[in-house]
Design an enzyme around this catalytic site. Structure first.
Site, short mmCIF file in Angstrom:
data_model
loop_
_atom_site.label_atom_id
_atom_site.label_comp_id
_atom_site.label_asym_id
_atom_site.label_seq_id
_atom_site.Cartn_x
_atom_site.Cartn_y
_atom_site.Cartn_z
N LYS A 42 0.39 0.95 -6.22
CA LYS A 42 -0.11 2.06 -5.38
C LYS A 42 1.03 3.01 -4.97
O LYS A 42 0.94 4.22 -5.14
CB LYS A 42 -0.82 1.50 -4.12
CG LYS A 42 -1.99 0.59 -4.43
CD LYS A 42 -2.69 0.11 -3.17
CE LYS A 42 -1.87 -0.85 -2.33
NZ LYS A 42 -1.56 -2.15 -2.98
N ARG A 66 -9.01 -1.16 4.17
CA ARG A 66 -8.83 -2.42 3.45
C ARG A 66 -9.96 -3.40 3.73
O ARG A 66 -9.91 -4.54 3.29
CB ARG A 66 -7.52 -3.05 3.93
CG ARG A 66 -6.52 -3.22 2.83
CD ARG A 66 -5.29 -3.82 3.42
NE ARG A 66 -4.22 -2.90 3.20
CZ ARG A 66 -3.14 -3.20 2.48
NH1 ARG A 66 -2.98 -4.37 1.96
NH2 ARG A 66 -2.21 -2.30 2.31
N ARG A 68 10.37 -6.73 -6.88
CA ARG A 68 10.43 -5.39 -6.26
C ARG A 68 11.65 -5.26 -5.34
O ARG A 68 11.99 -6.16 -4.60
CB ARG A 68 9.18 -5.12 -5.45
CG ARG A 68 9.31 -3.82 -4.64
CD ARG A 68 8.08 -3.37 -3.97
NE ARG A 68 7.29 -4.41 -3.42
CZ ARG A 68 6.00 -4.28 -3.11
NH1 ARG A 68 5.41 -3.13 -3.32
NH2 ARG A 68 5.34 -5.27 -2.60
N ARG A 73 -1.58 -12.56 0.55
CA ARG A 73 -2.01 -11.15 0.48
C ARG A 73 -3.08 -10.96 -0.59
O ARG A 73 -4.04 -10.22 -0.40
CB ARG A 73 -0.79 -10.25 0.21
CG ARG A 73 0.12 -10.12 1.43
CD ARG A 73 1.55 -9.76 1.07
NE ARG A 73 1.70 -8.50 0.40
CZ ARG A 73 2.76 -8.17 -0.33
NH1 ARG A 73 3.79 -9.00 -0.45
NH2 ARG A 73 2.82 -6.99 -0.91
P1 AP5 Z 1 4.36 -0.81 -5.83
O1 AP5 Z 1 4.11 0.57 -6.31
O2 AP5 Z 1 5.36 -1.01 -4.73
O3 AP5 Z 1 2.97 -1.55 -5.49
P2 AP5 Z 1 1.98 -1.41 -4.25
O4 AP5 Z 1 0.60 -1.52 -4.80
O5 AP5 Z 1 2.32 -0.20 -3.44
O6 AP5 Z 1 2.34 -2.75 -3.52
P3 AP5 Z 1 2.42 -3.17 -1.99
O7 AP5 Z 1 2.97 -4.57 -2.01
O8 AP5 Z 1 3.15 -2.16 -1.19
O9 AP5 Z 1 0.94 -3.23 -1.60
P4 AP5 Z 1 0.39 -4.05 -0.44
O10 AP5 Z 1 -1.00 -3.56 -0.42
O11 AP5 Z 1 0.55 -5.52 -0.52
O12 AP5 Z 1 1.36 -3.66 0.76
P5 AP5 Z 1 1.30 -2.59 1.90
O13 AP5 Z 1 2.64 -2.02 2.07
O14 AP5 Z 1 0.14 -1.67 1.75
O15 AP5 Z 1 4.80 -1.67 -7.11
C1 AP5 Z 1 5.15 -3.02 -6.99
C2 AP5 Z 1 6.30 -3.35 -7.97
O16 AP5 Z 1 5.82 -3.24 -9.29
C3 AP5 Z 1 7.50 -2.39 -7.85
O17 AP5 Z 1 8.67 -3.12 -8.04
C4 AP5 Z 1 7.27 -1.38 -9.00
O18 AP5 Z 1 8.50 -0.86 -9.49
C5 AP5 Z 1 6.57 -2.24 -10.03
N1 AP5 Z 1 5.58 -1.47 -10.80
C6 AP5 Z 1 4.70 -0.54 -10.33
N2 AP5 Z 1 3.94 -0.06 -11.32
C7 AP5 Z 1 4.34 -0.73 -12.46
C8 AP5 Z 1 3.92 -0.68 -13.82
N3 AP5 Z 1 2.91 0.12 -14.23
N4 AP5 Z 1 4.54 -1.51 -14.71
C9 AP5 Z 1 5.54 -2.35 -14.29
N5 AP5 Z 1 5.99 -2.42 -13.02
C10 AP5 Z 1 5.39 -1.62 -12.12
O19 AP5 Z 1 0.93 -3.54 3.15
C11 AP5 Z 1 1.88 -4.49 3.60
C12 AP5 Z 1 1.29 -5.27 4.77
O20 AP5 Z 1 0.96 -4.37 5.85
C13 AP5 Z 1 -0.04 -6.00 4.48
O21 AP5 Z 1 0.17 -7.28 3.91
C14 AP5 Z 1 -0.63 -6.09 5.89
O22 AP5 Z 1 0.01 -7.11 6.64
C15 AP5 Z 1 -0.25 -4.74 6.50
N6 AP5 Z 1 -1.28 -3.70 6.26
C16 AP5 Z 1 -1.15 -2.59 5.49
N7 AP5 Z 1 -2.27 -1.86 5.50
C17 AP5 Z 1 -3.15 -2.55 6.29
C18 AP5 Z 1 -4.51 -2.31 6.67
N8 AP5 Z 1 -5.20 -1.24 6.23
N9 AP5 Z 1 -5.10 -3.22 7.48
C19 AP5 Z 1 -4.43 -4.31 7.93
N10 AP5 Z 1 -3.14 -4.60 7.60
C20 AP5 Z 1 -2.52 -3.71 6.78
#
Ligand code: AP5
Length: 214
Positions: free
Chosen positions: A10, A86, A121, A161
């Site tokens: 994402k 979410r 990552r 997660r």
């Molecule tokens: P990346 O682009 O960083 O992936 P992402 O989908 O953004 O991953 P996140 O881990 O940030 O998502 P998440 O939903 O778990 O975390 P968030 O920060 O929202 O890519 C990942 C890796 O893969 C990178 O190293 C990249 O280089 C590589 N990559 C990307 N595309 C690739 C490809 N095509 N091929 C190969 N490699 C690739 O949330 C974190 C925490 O916050 C949650 O666990 C929760 O506790 C809280 N939180 C956030 N939002 C909410 C909500 N709405 N409600 C409640 N709690 C929430």
């Protein structure tokens, strides 16, 4: 809106979308990490859940998103909501604000690939750029030396997660069925963006021809 399991790409795709379409990127993960880093009351509460890989309670997240949408730079520009809503309760909260997405993009990536992406990552604290030790390595030794790893980027926490994502994905998919676009995220990142770009260009064309409600 962009959705998908943890590490489905994402944040990586949002950077491309923002660069091309100039939307305001609102990531609840980034907003929460900023609250944690600033040591605010909400940040301290959120940290307890985030370090375990659990979802932060709705009252904190929904208010945080509402506040962000009311800021001056959120007016007059389109938004790219990343990681929100979410759950069906968060979707209800958006609906109550009169917000309906034009498109709900879901990045589809198999679980074994997600775990490898999570543990590899790394983030550049200076530029905010997302790297991966194998798939998107840093461009220089200088950058490599300053990269950091998120505390929830371990295999164990990623599994928690993933479970929480699996519990909610069905409800969100049915709420946004009419605007959902599933994209295969298990391809090189520029190929993934090509498909997202086509979806957004089509949407823009429809707007220009007055075929959408928005
Ligand atoms: P990346 O682009 O960083 O992936 P992402 O989908 O953004 O991953 P996140 O881990 O940030 O998502 P998440 O939903 O778990 O975390 P968030 O920060 O929202 O890519 C990942 C890796 O893969 C990178 O190293 C990249 O280089 C590589 N990559 C990307 N595309 C690739 C490809 N095509 N091929 C190969 N490699 C690739 O949330 C974190 C925490 O916050 C949650 O666990 C929760 O506790 C809280 N939180 C956030 N939002 C909410 C909500 N709405 N409600 C409640 N709690 C929430």
């Amino acid at each position: 809106m962009i959705s998908g399991a943890p590490a489905s790409g994402k944040g990586t795709q949002c950077a491309y979308i923002v660069e091309k379409y100039g939307l305001l990127h609102i990531s609840t993960g980034d907003l929460l990490r900023a609250e944690v880093a600033a040591g605010t009351e909400n940040g301290l509460k959120a940290k307890k859940y985030m370090t375990k890989g659990q979802l932060v309670p709705d009252d904190i997240v929904i208010q945080m998103v509402k506040d962000r949408l009311e800021e001056a730079d959120s007016q007059g520009k389109g938004w790219l909501l990343d990681g929100f809503p979410r759950s069906s309760s968060q979707a209800d909260a958006l609906k109550a604000l009169g917000i309906k997405p034009d498109v709900f993009i879901v990045l589809d990536v198999p679980e074994e690939v997600l775990i490898e992406r999570v543990v590899g990552r790394r983030l550049d604290p200076l530029t905010g750029k997302i790297y991966h030790l194998k798939y998107a390595p840093p461009e220089s030794e200088d950058i490599a030396s300053r990269l950091t790893q998120r505390i929830d980027d371990t295999e164990d926490k990623a599994k928690v997660r993933l479970q929480s994502y699996a519990m909610n994905v069905g409800a969100l998919s049915s709420i946004y069925a009419d605007v959902m676009q599933k994209v295969d995220g298990n391809r090189p990142k520029l190929l993934v963006f090509e498909e997202i770009d086509r979806v957004l260009t089509d949407l823009q064309d429809k707007y220009e021809r007055g075929l959408t409600a928005g």
